[in-house]
Design a protein around this motif. Structure first.
Motif, mmCIF file in Angstrom:
data_model
loop_
_atom_site.group_PDB
_atom_site.id
_atom_site.type_symbol
_atom_site.label_atom_id
_atom_site.label_comp_id
_atom_site.label_asym_id
_atom_site.label_seq_id
_atom_site.Cartn_x
_atom_site.Cartn_y
_atom_site.Cartn_z
ATOM 1 N N TYR A 31 -33.499 36.643 17.056
ATOM 2 C CA TYR A 31 -32.371 36.253 15.940
ATOM 3 C C TYR A 31 -32.762 36.421 14.715
ATOM 4 O O TYR A 31 -33.657 35.644 14.077
ATOM 5 N N THR B 281 -28.011 28.848 14.768
ATOM 6 C CA THR B 281 -27.620 29.446 16.178
ATOM 7 C C THR B 281 -28.138 28.727 16.603
ATOM 8 O O THR B 281 -29.379 28.078 16.885
ATOM 9 N N TYR C 231 -34.600 35.982 23.997
ATOM 10 C CA TYR C 231 -34.451 37.197 22.569
ATOM 11 C C TYR C 231 -34.345 36.544 21.522
ATOM 12 O O TYR C 231 -35.309 36.152 21.114
ATOM 13 N N TYR D 68 -28.870 38.686 15.895
ATOM 14 C CA TYR D 68 -29.038 38.973 17.419
ATOM 15 C C TYR D 68 -29.101 40.588 17.666
ATOM 16 O O TYR D 68 -29.150 40.910 17.526
#
Length: 280
Positions: A102, A111, A100, A187
């Motif tokens: 971010y 995070t 992912y 995100y």
């Protein structure tokens, strides 16, 4: 050691097996939204002695993005969770790439990933300890994000353990310090790829005939080169399993399906294939 992990509300099992390089996280790019949340990332609250709310304090972001839309979550006094609402079906021994993007450019927020392999036990799941050092506890302090004006691509390549049936995809947003609320983390592009998935290789079913398609009745017929029993799972466009049946006469009762587009997964003799079905 195992941990019992109960999905009392909201978590659906998505058993779709797809071809290589297909993202198992449906709508992981956050392009499709329903009111305040992305599709498959809707808000829900668990039950029990310590209820927790997931996919809360989320906003669609159209400016600070990798492409299209991104998701912005606001840090609060308590931990905030972003969790894919479907338990992702996995195959033990297969290699998976989890990734992912971010962006943490805020001194009030940070995070880190907090995911797990799961073992299904009826309607509950056991959270396995395999790879927990990478998926949840990596370096404790060092695994938190640090302020950066650029997007960061987080990626892990792991092998599904022998007892795993599913994967839980979650990341968390925290405040930077006990007095630092209200910061933002952005995100985008949640992804999980089965690096061993069959396309037209040795583990893919061939010579499949599925009819009628489009379908306007209650019975779907599926023919293959073998007369052995098949397992048929049908998923809606959100990844929810709506039919799961075993058949040895090549027919499946689909009378519960509403008009729409579905994905049909056919499994037979250790091989699988997927087909699109249109119901009128």
């Amino acid at each position: 050691m195992k941990k019992q992990y109960f999905f009392a509300l909201g978590l659906m099992v998505a058993g779709l097996t797809v071809s290589a390089q297909t993202n198992l996280v449906l709508n992981g790019d956050f392009e499709n939204w329903t009111e305040a949340n992305p599709v498959n990332f809707t808000e829900f609250t668990t039950t029990g002695t310590n209820p927790q709310t997931y996919n809360d304090n989320i906003t669609k972001e159209t400016t600070i993005v990798m492409s299209g839309n991104s998701l912005r979550q606001t840090a609060q006094a308590t931990t905030q969770y972003i969790e894919y609402r479907n338990a992702i079906e996995v195959i033990p021994g297969h290699s998976y790439t989890i990734s992912y993007d971010y962006r943490d450019n805020d001194d009030h927020a940070r995070t880190r990933i907090w995911s797990a392999w799961l073992q299904q036990n009826g309607t509950t799941y056991t959270m396995l300890t395999n790879d927990e050092g990478t998926l949840r506890y990596a370096d404790q302090t060092l695994s938190y994000s640090t302020d950066n004006a650029n997007w960061v691509h987080k990626t892990l390549t792991l092998t599904a353990p022998a007892t795993a049936t599913h994967f839980r995809f979650q990341v968390r947003t925290y405040r930077e310090s006990p007095t630092a609320d209200g910061g933002f983390i952005y995100y985008d592009n949640f992804s999980m790829i089965d690096n061993n998935a069959a396309g037209v290789g040795e583990h893919a079913l061939a010579s499949i005939k599925m009819f009628p398609n489009p379908l306007n009745g209650d019975t779907l017929t599926i023919l293959t080169d073998s007369d052995t029993a098949k397992t048929v799972a049908i998923f809606d466009v959100l990844g929810k399993e709506v039919v799961n049946a075993a058949t040895d006469d090549n027919t499946v009762n689909v009378s519960n399906l509403s008009a729409g587009v579905y994905i049909v997964k056919i499994s037979q003799e250790g091989k699988t294939a997927t087909r699109k079905l249109v119901v009128q």
